[in-house]
Design a protein around this motif. Structure first.
Motif, PDB file in Angstrom:
ATOM      1  N   MET A  55       0.849  -1.186   0.000  1.00 46.06           N
ATOM      2  CA  MET A  55       0.000   0.000   0.000  1.00 46.06           C
ATOM      3  C   MET A  55       0.890   1.244   0.000  1.00 46.06           C
ATOM      4  O   MET A  55       2.085   1.172   0.257  1.00 46.06           O
ATOM      5  CB  MET A  55      -0.922  -0.010   1.222  1.00 46.06           C
ATOM      6  N   GLU A  56       0.310   2.395  -0.242  1.00 49.15           N
ATOM      7  CA  GLU A  56       1.109   3.594  -0.518  1.00 49.15           C
ATOM      8  C   GLU A  56       2.026   4.011   0.630  1.00 49.15           C
ATOM      9  O   GLU A  56       3.081   4.597   0.395  1.00 49.15           O
ATOM     10  CB  GLU A  56       0.177   4.732  -0.937  1.00 49.15           C
ATOM     11  N   GLU A  57       1.663   3.710   1.865  1.00 47.33           N
ATOM     12  CA  GLU A  57       2.517   4.049   2.997  1.00 47.33           C
ATOM     13  C   GLU A  57       3.328   2.852   3.474  1.00 47.33           C
ATOM     14  O   GLU A  57       3.982   2.916   4.503  1.00 47.33           O
ATOM     15  CB  GLU A  57       1.653   4.582   4.156  1.00 47.33           C
ATOM     16  N   GLY A  58       3.287   1.758   2.725  1.00 47.98           N
ATOM     17  CA  GLY A  58       3.968   0.541   3.141  1.00 47.98           C
ATOM     18  C   GLY A  58       5.455   0.566   2.842  1.00 47.98           C
ATOM     19  O   GLY A  58       5.979   1.501   2.232  1.00 47.98           O
ATOM     20  N   ALA A  59       6.130  -0.500   3.253  1.00 46.64           N
ATOM     21  CA  ALA A  59       7.586  -0.586   3.094  1.00 46.64           C
ATOM     22  C   ALA A  59       8.006  -0.543   1.626  1.00 46.64           C
ATOM     23  O   ALA A  59       9.063  -0.018   1.291  1.00 46.64           O
ATOM     24  CB  ALA A  59       8.093  -1.873   3.743  1.00 46.64           C
ATOM     25  N   LEU A  60       7.174  -1.093   0.758  1.00 45.42           N
ATOM     26  CA  LEU A  60       7.420  -1.060  -0.684  1.00 45.42           C
ATOM     27  C   LEU A  60       6.148  -0.540  -1.344  1.00 45.42           C
ATOM     28  O   LEU A  60       5.494  -1.206  -2.137  1.00 45.42           O
ATOM     29  CB  LEU A  60       7.807  -2.450  -1.205  1.00 45.42           C
ATOM     30  N   GLY A  61       5.776   0.673  -0.955  1.00 45.93           N
ATOM     31  CA  GLY A  61       4.507   1.249  -1.370  1.00 45.93           C
ATOM     32  C   GLY A  61       4.428   1.493  -2.874  1.00 45.93           C
ATOM     33  O   GLY A  61       5.372   1.985  -3.481  1.00 45.93           O
ATOM     34  N   VAL A  62       3.283   1.166  -3.447  1.00 49.49           N
ATOM     35  CA  VAL A  62       3.035   1.369  -4.871  1.00 49.49           C
ATOM     36  C   VAL A  62       2.045   2.531  -5.030  1.00 49.49           C
ATOM     37  O   VAL A  62       0.905   2.425  -4.576  1.00 49.49           O
ATOM     38  CB  VAL A  62       2.453   0.096  -5.517  1.00 49.49           C
ATOM     39  N   PRO A  63       2.458   3.631  -5.640  1.00 51.45           N
ATOM     40  CA  PRO A  63       1.545   4.757  -5.844  1.00 51.45           C
ATOM     41  C   PRO A  63       0.298   4.315  -6.628  1.00 51.45           C
ATOM     42  O   PRO A  63       0.422   3.656  -7.661  1.00 51.45           O
ATOM     43  CB  PRO A  63       2.375   5.756  -6.659  1.00 51.45           C
ATOM     44  N   GLY A  64      -0.863   4.645  -6.085  1.00 52.78           N
ATOM     45  CA  GLY A  64      -2.110   4.243  -6.727  1.00 52.78           C
ATOM     46  C   GLY A  64      -2.754   3.025  -6.106  1.00 52.78           C
ATOM     47  O   GLY A  64      -3.886   2.668  -6.451  1.00 52.78           O
ATOM     48  N   ALA A  65      -2.058   2.381  -5.172  1.00 55.84           N
ATOM     49  CA  ALA A  65      -2.565   1.128  -4.609  1.00 55.84           C
ATOM     50  C   ALA A  65      -3.885   1.296  -3.868  1.00 55.84           C
ATOM     51  O   ALA A  65      -4.748   0.415  -3.915  1.00 55.84           O
ATOM     52  CB  ALA A  65      -1.518   0.518  -3.668  1.00 55.84           C
ATOM     53  N   HIS A  66      -4.064   2.419  -3.186  1.00 56.03           N
ATOM     54  CA  HIS A  66      -5.302   2.606  -2.413  1.00 56.03           C
ATOM     55  C   HIS A  66      -6.526   2.643  -3.322  1.00 56.03           C
ATOM     56  O   HIS A  66      -7.550   2.004  -3.031  1.00 56.03           O
ATOM     57  CB  HIS A  66      -5.224   3.887  -1.575  1.00 56.03           C
ATOM     58  N   LYS A  94      13.943 -10.573 -15.399  1.00 60.48           N
ATOM     59  CA  LYS A  94      14.283  -9.269 -14.856  1.00 60.48           C
ATOM     60  C   LYS A  94      15.616  -9.364 -14.110  1.00 60.48           C
ATOM     61  O   LYS A  94      15.876 -10.346 -13.414  1.00 60.48           O
ATOM     62  CB  LYS A  94      13.190  -8.785 -13.896  1.00 60.48           C
ATOM     63  N   ASN A  95      16.457  -8.330 -14.259  1.00 60.03           N
ATOM     64  CA  ASN A  95      17.703  -8.296 -13.490  1.00 60.03           C
ATOM     65  C   ASN A  95      17.401  -8.270 -11.995  1.00 60.03           C
ATOM     66  O   ASN A  95      16.324  -7.829 -11.580  1.00 60.03           O
ATOM     67  CB  ASN A  95      18.525  -7.061 -13.857  1.00 60.03           C
ATOM     68  N   LEU A  96      18.361  -8.722 -11.209  1.00 63.02           N
ATOM     69  CA  LEU A  96      18.180  -8.694  -9.760  1.00 63.02           C
ATOM     70  C   LEU A  96      18.049  -7.258  -9.274  1.00 63.02           C
ATOM     71  O   LEU A  96      18.937  -6.433  -9.481  1.00 63.02           O
ATOM     72  CB  LEU A  96      19.364  -9.371  -9.071  1.00 63.02           C
ATOM     73  N   CYS A  97      16.929  -6.974  -8.621  1.00 66.38           N
ATOM     74  CA  CYS A  97      16.685  -5.650  -8.040  1.00 66.38           C
ATOM     75  C   CYS A  97      16.679  -5.793  -6.530  1.00 66.38           C
ATOM     76  O   CYS A  97      16.076  -6.721  -5.983  1.00 66.38           O
ATOM     77  CB  CYS A  97      15.341  -5.094  -8.525  1.00 66.38           C
ATOM     78  N   ILE A  98      17.371  -4.882  -5.859  1.00 71.93           N
ATOM     79  CA  ILE A  98      17.378  -4.875  -4.394  1.00 71.93           C
ATOM     80  C   ILE A  98      16.177  -4.062  -3.911  1.00 71.93           C
ATOM     81  O   ILE A  98      16.018  -2.897  -4.262  1.00 71.93           O
ATOM     82  CB  ILE A  98      18.685  -4.274  -3.852  1.00 71.93           C
ATOM     83  N   TRP A  99      15.344  -4.708  -3.110  1.00 69.89           N
ATOM     84  CA  TRP A  99      14.127  -4.065  -2.619  1.00 69.89           C
ATOM     85  C   TRP A  99      14.252  -3.702  -1.139  1.00 69.89           C
ATOM     86  O   TRP A  99      15.044  -4.324  -0.414  1.00 69.89           O
ATOM     87  CB  TRP A  99      12.931  -5.009  -2.792  1.00 69.89           C
ATOM     88  N   PRO A 100      13.471  -2.730  -0.691  1.00 74.56           N
ATOM     89  CA  PRO A 100      13.404  -2.490   0.761  1.00 74.56           C
ATOM     90  C   PRO A 100      12.908  -3.760   1.459  1.00 74.56           C
ATOM     91  O   PRO A 100      12.204  -4.576   0.853  1.00 74.56           O
ATOM     92  CB  PRO A 100      12.358  -1.365   0.880  1.00 74.56           C
ATOM     93  N   TYR A 101      13.248  -3.918   2.714  1.00 74.92           N
ATOM     94  CA  TYR A 101      12.735  -5.051   3.477  1.00 74.92           C
ATOM     95  C   TYR A 101      11.208  -4.946   3.500  1.00 74.92           C
ATOM     96  O   TYR A 101      10.656  -3.916   3.914  1.00 74.92           O
ATOM     97  CB  TYR A 101      13.298  -5.038   4.896  1.00 74.92           C
ATOM     98  N   HIS A 102      10.548  -5.996   3.045  1.00 76.31           N
ATOM     99  CA  HIS A 102       9.094  -5.914   2.927  1.00 76.31           C
ATOM    100  C   HIS A 102       8.467  -7.295   3.118  1.00 76.31           C
ATOM    101  O   HIS A 102       9.102  -8.320   2.917  1.00 76.31           O
ATOM    102  CB  HIS A 102       8.694  -5.360   1.551  1.00 76.31           C
ATOM    103  N   CYS A 103       7.217  -7.296   3.524  1.00 75.86           N
ATOM    104  CA  CYS A 103       6.425  -8.521   3.694  1.00 75.86           C
ATOM    105  C   CYS A 103       7.170  -9.573   4.504  1.00 75.86           C
ATOM    106  O   CYS A 103       7.219 -10.758   4.137  1.00 75.86           O
ATOM    107  CB  CYS A 103       6.014  -9.085   2.329  1.00 75.86           C
TER     108      CYS A 103
END
Length: 302
Positions: free
Chosen positions: A57-68, A152-161
């Motif tokens: 969700m938008e305020e989450g650790a890996l927030g996606v704009p528009g999710a709400h 997809k190439n390896l992407c480093i993501w924020p700690y999430h889920c």
């Protein structure tokens, strides 16, 4: 006719707020409904919700704009088609802190960890720009295999889920709706946990991006194929939704007639910023090759 109003099930203002879900209340509301049970449906329809979890969700650790707004439109779609959607399945991205796509797995020559959204390539590993902290041989092999397979190439993501944390839970209002449907239609919510292999990213729900062992979820493929129509939405459009759809259609590529009954809700998913152009091309290719349908939730007629 549904006795319970949409507003009693879903509080749009609470989407993405980690609101506590009172399932006793949800069940109580659903038990007041008098809708035919799902096993009586002549047309079998599956709604597949991809990773509709707090951390996306938008305020989450890996927030996606528009999710709400995606959740608002998706829950309204489910409500408006409560008597036509036979079953609901949801995927749950579920991780530990130390996995190959998290910062802790890698360091540079000075011992610093990569920032989120860093892309790591085989060239980087050759130059020792990034060095795996553990499982060195397997980590290098993984990055190389991604490139060889055209993934997809390896992407480093924020700690999430992270397993057991609120971020890994279903978004509260979406959770209320799918569990309301479960009781009202006398059916089970199928919950698919994915992403627990420390040595592989798993965007799609069927299998990891690459793994040394075959981890294809054959049972899930068989389950999905039971339905006459499959409706798909979730987060994020460019990664987990797209890869889930791609894995399904590639597996059933010899059944084009059935694939035309896969509907992806364009207004029920949003793209991770920076991947828009790649994302648009990828969807066009799937539509052109397999005949899946990209539609708005208000335009689909079940």
């Amino acid at each position: 006719m549904i006795n319970t109003s949409f507003e009693k099930i879903v509080n749009v203002a609470k989407i993405g707020t980690y609101e506590k879900v009172d399932l006793n209340e949800v069940v109580s509301l659903a038990l007041n409904e008098d809708i035919k049970p799902s096993h009586e449906d002549q047309q079998k329809v599956l709604y597949l919700g991809i990773d509709i979890q707090n951390d996306f969700m938008e305020e989450g650790a890996l927030g996606v704009p528009g999710a709400h707004k995606d959740v608002e439109r998706t829950t309204k779609f489910l409500y408006n088609n409560l008597d036509k959607i036979t079953n609901i399945a949801v995927s749950l991205d579920t991780h530990e802190l130390n996995q190959i796509f998290h910062p802790s797995w890698w360091v540079d020559s000075e011992g610093k960890h990569p920032e989120p959204l860093t892309i790591i390539t085989s060239e980087d590993l050759k130059d020792e720009k990034w060095i795996p902290v553990k499982e060195k041989k397997a980590s290098i092999d993984y990055v190389r295999k991604l490139e060889e397979k055209g993934q997809k190439n390896l992407c480093i993501w924020p700690y999430h889920c992270i397993m057991g944390t609120p971020g890994a839970a279903l978004e509260s209002q979406f959770s209320r709706m799918v569990h309301f449907h479960s009781i009202a239609r006398q059916t089970k919510v199928t919950k698919v946990v994915k992403g627990q292999d420390p040595l592989s990213e798993m965007y799609g729900i069927i299998k990891p991006e690459y793994s040394r062992e075959n981890q294809t979820n054959e049972d899930l493929l068989k389950y999905v194929r039971q339905f006459d129509k499959v409706i798909i939405a979730g987060e994020a459009e460019s990664h987990c939704v797209y890869e889930s759809v791609r894995q399904i259609v590639e597996h059933f590529s010899d059944d084009i007639k059935w694939l035309k009954n896969i509907y992806v809700l364009s207004d029920g998913m949003s793209c991770i910023p920076g991947f828009e152009e790649e994302n648009e091309k990828a969807w066009k290719a799937l539509i052109d090759h397999y005949g899946i349908q990209l539609v708005e939730s208000t335009d689909i007629n079940l």
